[in-house]
Design a protein around this motif. Structure first.
Motif, PDB file in Angstrom:
ATOM      1  N   LEU A   1       0.928  -1.156   0.008  1.00 54.37           N
ATOM      2  CA  LEU A   1      -0.039  -0.088  -0.007  1.00 54.37           C
ATOM      3  C   LEU A   1       1.011   1.199   0.075  1.00 54.37           C
ATOM      4  N   LYS A   2       0.796   1.992  -1.145  1.00 55.17           N
ATOM      5  CA  LYS A   2       1.543   3.129  -1.176  1.00 55.17           C
ATOM      6  C   LYS A   2       0.724   4.526  -1.253  1.00 55.17           C
ATOM      7  N   GLY A   3       0.864   5.404  -0.212  1.00 57.37           N
ATOM      8  CA  GLY A   3       0.327   6.676  -0.123  1.00 57.37           C
ATOM      9  C   GLY A   3       1.124   7.681  -0.641  1.00 57.37           C
ATOM     10  N   MET A   4       0.774   8.673  -1.229  1.00 59.99           N
ATOM     11  CA  MET A   4       1.473   9.785  -1.970  1.00 59.99           C
ATOM     12  C   MET A   4       1.064  11.139  -1.560  1.00 59.99           C
ATOM     13  N   ALA A   5       1.974  11.766  -0.890  1.00 57.95           N
ATOM     14  CA  ALA A   5       1.576  13.153  -0.393  1.00 57.95           C
ATOM     15  C   ALA A   5       1.998  14.460  -1.672  1.00 57.95           C
ATOM     16  N   PHE A   6       1.563  15.437  -1.534  1.00 53.91           N
ATOM     17  CA  PHE A   6       1.989  16.443  -2.529  1.00 53.91           C
ATOM     18  C   PHE A   6       3.313  16.882  -1.965  1.00 53.91           C
ATOM     19  N   LYS A   7       4.197  17.192  -3.010  1.00 52.59           N
ATOM     20  CA  LYS A   7       5.563  17.556  -2.986  1.00 52.59           C
ATOM     21  C   LYS A   7       5.857  19.028  -2.587  1.00 52.59           C
ATOM     22  N   SER A   8       4.773  19.864  -2.873  1.00 56.77           N
ATOM     23  CA  SER A   8       4.755  21.338  -2.746  1.00 56.77           C
ATOM     24  C   SER A   8       3.747  21.810  -3.190  1.00 56.77           C
ATOM     25  N   PRO A   9       2.997  23.082  -2.823  1.00 53.42           N
ATOM     26  CA  PRO A   9       1.704  23.652  -3.298  1.00 53.42           C
ATOM     27  C   PRO A   9       1.710  23.756  -4.612  1.00 53.42           C
TER      28      PRO A   9
ATOM     29  N   PHE B   1      -3.464   7.194  -3.628  1.00 51.84           N
ATOM     30  CA  PHE B   1      -2.844   5.701  -3.004  1.00 51.84           C
ATOM     31  C   PHE B   1      -2.877   4.783  -4.336  1.00 51.84           C
ATOM     32  N   THR B   2      -2.100   3.767  -3.927  1.00 50.25           N
ATOM     33  CA  THR B   2      -2.226   2.732  -4.799  1.00 50.25           C
ATOM     34  C   THR B   2      -2.012   1.338  -4.052  1.00 50.25           C
ATOM     35  N   LEU B   3      -2.925   0.224  -4.108  1.00 50.95           N
ATOM     36  CA  LEU B   3      -2.772  -0.921  -3.498  1.00 50.95           C
ATOM     37  C   LEU B   3      -2.400  -1.715  -4.794  1.00 50.95           C
TER      38      LEU B   3
END
Length: 282
Positions: free
Chosen positions: A73-81, A130-132
Motif C-alpha cells: 500500500l503506497k500513499g503519496m503526499a503533495f511535494k509542494s503547493p 494511494f495505490t494498492l
C-alpha cells in the motif's frame, strides 16, 4: 467523467474515489470505509517500508476471496503547493504510475499488478492519493541479485548480464523511457532464465521516438550501481549487448556520452559523501 481502463471499474465509497481491479473481490467491504484509505482496515501483518520523503509504503497481507495476497500500500503526499495544483488540474502521480504499468504490461513487460488506485475527494479538491498493488512473487531487487552473482560461475554471470541488457534494449526499442531506472526499481528472479520487472513507474512513458537524453539517463542510472562483483569488463559486455540489440553494432558515440555522464555523477556523489573514493571505478 472518469476514464475507463480495461479490467477495472470506477467506484466510490464515502469521499473516496478509486479504480478497482475486477479480480479484487472487496466491493461490499469497501462500501463501509470512513476516513482511512479503502481496504486499509482489511490488511494484516503490516510492515512499514522505507520510502521517499513524500511517500508512505507498507507491506501487508490482504484476504481476497479466501486467498491471502501479499500486497503493498503506497500513499503519496503533495511535494509542494505547486505539485498540489498540478494534481488537481492533471493526472496524479498514482494514476500516472498506474497507466505506465498498464502500458508496460501491454507490451510484454512485467510490473506489479495494481488492485486499487484512487484518491479522497472533498468537493472539487483531491488528496490522499494511494495505490494498492499485489507484491511480486520470488523477486529480488537488482542490488540483491548482483550481490548474489558473486557466488555464480562466470558463464552464469554472463548470461545474467546479457539477458538484462536485452530487456533494457527491448524497452528502449519500444521507445519507452523509465522514469527512475535505479537498481532498486528493477526486480529480478531466475526461473529457467532471468525474468525482470519494473517498479516505481510514475515517470515512465512512451515517446514517438525515445530522446537520446532519456536513453543516456537510463543507462547512467544503471551504471551507478556500485558493486565489487561487477567489473569494467562486465559493464562493457552489458553495453555491447545492449548496443547490438538497439543499433546492430556497438555505438561508440553513445558509449562516450554514457561514460562522461557517469563520471560526472560519480564525482557529485563523492563530493556529497554518498560514496567513497574507492568507489570511483571510472
Amino acid at each position: 467523467m472518469p476514464r475507463k481502463y480495461r479490467d477495472f471499474t470506477f467506484e466510490s465509497a464515502g469521499r473516496w474515489r478509486f479504480y478497482r481491479n475486477k479480480t479484487l473481490e472487496l466491493s461490499e467491504a469497501l462500501s463501509s470505509v470512513g476516513s482511512e484509505v479503502p481496504a486499509t482496515h482489511l490488511l494484516s501483518e503490516r510492515q512499514e517500508i522505507a520510502a521517499s520523503q513524500h511517500s508512505h509504503v507498507c507491506r501487508a497481507v490482504l484476504s481476497n476471496g479466501g486467498e491471502a495476497l501479499s500486497v503493498y500500500l503506497k500513499g503519496m503526499a503533495f511535494k509542494s503547493p505547486r505539485d498540489a495544483i498540478k494534481q488537481q488540474l492533471g493526472k496524479s502521480r498514482a494514476i500516472k504510475a498506474f497507466e505506465a504499468e498498464q502500458l508496460l504490461q501491454s507490451l510484454g513487460f512485467t510490473t506489479p499488478t495494481t488492485l486499487l488506485t484512487g484518491w479522497r475527494q472533498r468537493l472539487f479538491y483531491k488528496d490522499s492519493f494511494f495505490t494498492l498493488s499485489a507484491a511480486l512473487s520470488d523477486y529480488d531487487d537488482l542490488y540483491t541479485t548482483v550481490a548474489q552473482l558473486g557466488e555464480q560461475t562466470n558463464s552464469q554471470k554472463r548470461a545474467f548480464i546479457e539477458q538484462f541488457a536485452e530487456i533494457i534494449a527491448r524497452m528502449h526499442r519500444k521507445n519507452i523511457g523509465h522514469g527512475d531506472l535505479r537498481a532498486g526499481n528493477v526486480m529480478c528472479r531466475h526461473a529457467g532464465g532471468w525474468q525482470f520487472a519494473f517498479i516505481d513507474n510514475e515517470r515512465t512513458r512512451q515517446y514517438i521516438k525515445l530522446p537520446e537524453n532519456i536513453r543516456i539517463k537510463n543507462l547512467v542510472q544503471l551504471n551507478l550501481l556500485l558493486s565489487p562483483v561487477i567489473s569494467r569488463t562486465d559493464r562493457q559486455r552489458f553495453f555491447n549487448h545492449y548496443s547490438r540489440f538497439c543499433y546492430g553494432q556497438t555505438n561508440k558515440e553513445l558509449l562516450g556520452k554514457v561514460i562522461a555522464k557517469t563520471r560526472k555523477r560519480l564525482k557529485i556523489m563523492l563530493a556529497k559523501e554518498k560514496i567513497e573514493a574507492t568507489d570511483l571505478w571510472l
